[in-house]
Scaffold this motif. Structure first.
Motif, short mmCIF file in Angstrom:
data_model
loop_
_atom_site.label_atom_id
_atom_site.label_comp_id
_atom_site.label_asym_id
_atom_site.label_seq_id
_atom_site.Cartn_x
_atom_site.Cartn_y
_atom_site.Cartn_z
N SER A 1 64.92 53.80 42.06
CA SER A 1 65.42 52.54 42.61
C SER A 1 65.38 51.55 41.46
O SER A 1 64.33 51.00 41.13
CB SER A 1 64.55 52.05 43.78
N SER A 2 66.54 51.38 40.84
CA SER A 2 66.57 50.59 39.62
C SER A 2 67.97 50.10 39.36
O SER A 2 68.95 50.56 39.96
CB SER A 2 66.07 51.44 38.44
N ARG B 1 78.80 54.80 48.33
CA ARG B 1 78.10 53.79 49.10
C ARG B 1 76.60 54.00 48.92
O ARG B 1 76.09 55.10 49.12
CB ARG B 1 78.47 53.88 50.57
N LEU B 2 75.93 52.91 48.53
CA LEU B 2 74.49 52.99 48.24
C LEU B 2 73.75 51.89 48.99
O LEU B 2 74.35 50.90 49.41
CB LEU B 2 74.23 52.84 46.74
N ILE B 3 72.46 52.10 49.15
CA ILE B 3 71.60 51.08 49.72
C ILE B 3 70.73 50.53 48.58
O ILE B 3 70.36 51.27 47.67
CB ILE B 3 70.72 51.62 50.87
N ALA B 4 70.44 49.24 48.65
CA ALA B 4 69.77 48.64 47.49
C ALA B 4 68.83 47.51 47.90
O ALA B 4 69.27 46.55 48.55
CB ALA B 4 70.82 48.10 46.52
N PRO B 5 67.55 47.61 47.51
CA PRO B 5 66.69 46.42 47.53
C PRO B 5 67.05 45.57 46.31
O PRO B 5 67.92 45.92 45.52
CB PRO B 5 65.29 47.01 47.42
N PRO C 1 69.78 49.69 43.37
CA PRO C 1 70.21 50.73 44.32
C PRO C 1 69.26 51.92 44.36
O PRO C 1 68.58 52.22 43.37
CB PRO C 1 71.58 51.16 43.78
N VAL C 2 69.23 52.56 45.50
CA VAL C 2 68.47 53.81 45.64
C VAL C 2 69.36 54.93 45.11
O VAL C 2 70.40 55.25 45.70
CB VAL C 2 68.09 54.07 47.11
N TRP C 3 68.96 55.48 43.98
CA TRP C 3 69.71 56.56 43.35
C TRP C 3 69.05 57.89 43.71
O TRP C 3 67.96 58.18 43.22
CB TRP C 3 69.72 56.41 41.83
#
Length: 451
Positions: free
Chosen positions: A198-199, A255-259, A124-126
């Motif tokens: 991002s981890s 709510r998060l976005i995640a590579p 996730p993008v933190w």
């Protein structure tokens, strides 16, 4: 009975002498095929991880421990992050690396000779901000000091894409390039307004910041829209209370976005190592987590790089059959035996037609040389002058007796006994010729006189 057995069994010595070179040739060909056509897996490999105290580094240690049990040394190479890892792979300085989705594409990875071993976990993008500086929309970050890390990580490229989706230019912020640990200290100390990771949530610095008073995790209410604009992202939810149920941290869903993190390898990595790494990934990442269900990872999905054939087979059928019941090295040995079968099939069939005639020739050759001796006796008999014929014939008879004595000592298998008896009869035949030559010529009868 011992003497009968001696004459009835085949000649092991002759068989070994005849087949030995053939067996040696086959063994050499099989060994060459075993070593060159399908070489043994290497005893060591290099894995590019990430920065100090990063999730990549922590997972790298787990992989090293798993492979060490199988007798393989996995050397961990610390790096700046995903982009740096890709560079190390292209330069051949490492064999495997953790790479974030969105860092490359399929065409670029094929040109670089890279393959994916599967996606491992979501990253996730933190976006952590100091209390009071957290924005409701990312467009409100203009003018803020936000650390995105050095260019060797995947975060700068990723966060620029997120900013661009919100119509924000990078130069409208004060973007920092500190590494994770000093950036965290700067945020806690108030030197910067925010920082982006991002981890995986297992990263120690993320765990610390989620529990640090005065630091707030920014929510992405438009997470689903981001996944449509940036296909390498997925929408994940940080559940309420997942950090600490007792203190209700966090106090609401985020709510998060995640590579996703992907394990990428050079395409020349030994297939057996691919199998071993994917099996280790299944053990390390196959459980439940903050953002994943049991068995969701590792997976052939969520990766823009073509998946290696061995890894795709694992995700479809599970581990190789032999490796389910044997150690890695023993299973690999039997799995590679098909190379020997092919080599044996290519050599054994034609050579098997050569060995039997050679064996027969070797047995019969013991008798053939004595025929040469008999021929010499006959030539000397024919060339003997009349005045010395008796003397020469006596010597020839003695020589024939010697030949016969030596022939009687020859030991050959029973199937070739007819040739031995034939030789002995021919010796007797020549002896009779010599004896006939020794006999004096009959005197002529006197002519009748006149009466």
């Amino acid at each position: 009975m011992g003497r009968v057995r001696k004459f009835t069994q085949f000649s092991l010595r002759d068989l070994v002498a005849t087949a030995g070179p053939t067996v040696g040739l086959i063994a050499a060909a099989c060994l060459l095929a075993y070593l060159l056509v399908d070489p043994s897996p290497p005893r060591s490999a290099r894995l590019a991880t990430g920065q100090e105290n990063s999730a990549y580094e922590e997972f790298g240690k787990q992989y090293a421990a798993k492979l060490k049990k199988e007798g393989i040394t996995l050397t961990l190479v610390r790096s700046l992050g995903s982009a740096h890892n890709l560079q190390l792979l292209r330069e051949g300085k490492v064999d495997i690396a953790f790479v974030q989705s969105g860092s490359t594409d399929q065409a670029e990875s094929e040109r670089a000779g890279l393959v994916s071993l599967g996606s491992l976990f979501t990253e996730p993008v933190w976006l952590f901000m100091r209390e009071g500086a957290a924005p409701a929309q990312l467009s409100e970050l203009k003018g803020k000091g936000v650390n995105v890390g050095p260019e060797g990580t995947g975060v700068p490229k990723l966060f620029r894409a997120v900013l661009a989706a919100n119509g924000v230019e990078p130069d409208e912020l004060r973007l920092g390039a500190l590494e994770n640990t000093p950036a965290t200290m700067a945020l806690v100390g108030g030197a910067i307004d925010g920082l982006v990771f991002s981890s995986a949530p297992e990263e120690p610095l993320i765990q610390m910041l989620l529990r640090t008073p005065g630091i707030r995790l920014v929510d992405f209410p438009q997470a689903e829209a981001y996944t449509r604009r940036l296909p390498f992202l997925s929408h994940v939810v940080l559940p309420r209370g997942i950090v600490d149920l007792a203190s209700d941290n966090p106090s609401r869903d985020h709510r998060l976005i995640a590579p996703t993190a992907t394990m990428v390898a050079r395409e020349d990595l030994h297939p057996a190592l691919v199998d071993l790494l994917v099996q280790a990934a299944s053990q390390i990442h196959g459980g439940t987590g903050w953002f994943q269900q049991q068995g969701q990872f590792p997976s052939a999905r969520y990766t823009e790089i073509a998946v290696a054939r061995e890894a795709a087979k694992f995700y479809k059928d599970g581990p190789p059959l032999l490796q389910r019941y044997m150690s890695f090295w023993l299973a690999n040995f039997f799995d590679r035996m098909w190379v020997l079968v092919v080599a044996l099939g290519a050599l054994l069939i034609p050579l098997s037609r050569v060995v039997p005639p050679l064996y027969v020739w070797r047995i019969r050759s013991r008798l053939y040389r004595w025929y040469g001796q008999l021929r010499v006796v006959e030539q000397e008999l024919a060339e003997a002058p009349a005045q010395r014929r008796a003397e020469i014939c006596g010597a020839l008879l003695a020589r024939l007796d010697e030949i016969e004595g030596l022939v009687n000592q020859i030991s050959i298998p029973l199937p070739f006994a007819d040739a031995l008896y034939s030789l002995r009869s021919h010796i007797q035949f020549v002896r009779q010729r010599v004896l006939a030559a020794m006999a004096p010529a009959p005197e002529s009868a006197p002519a009748p006189g006149p009466e």
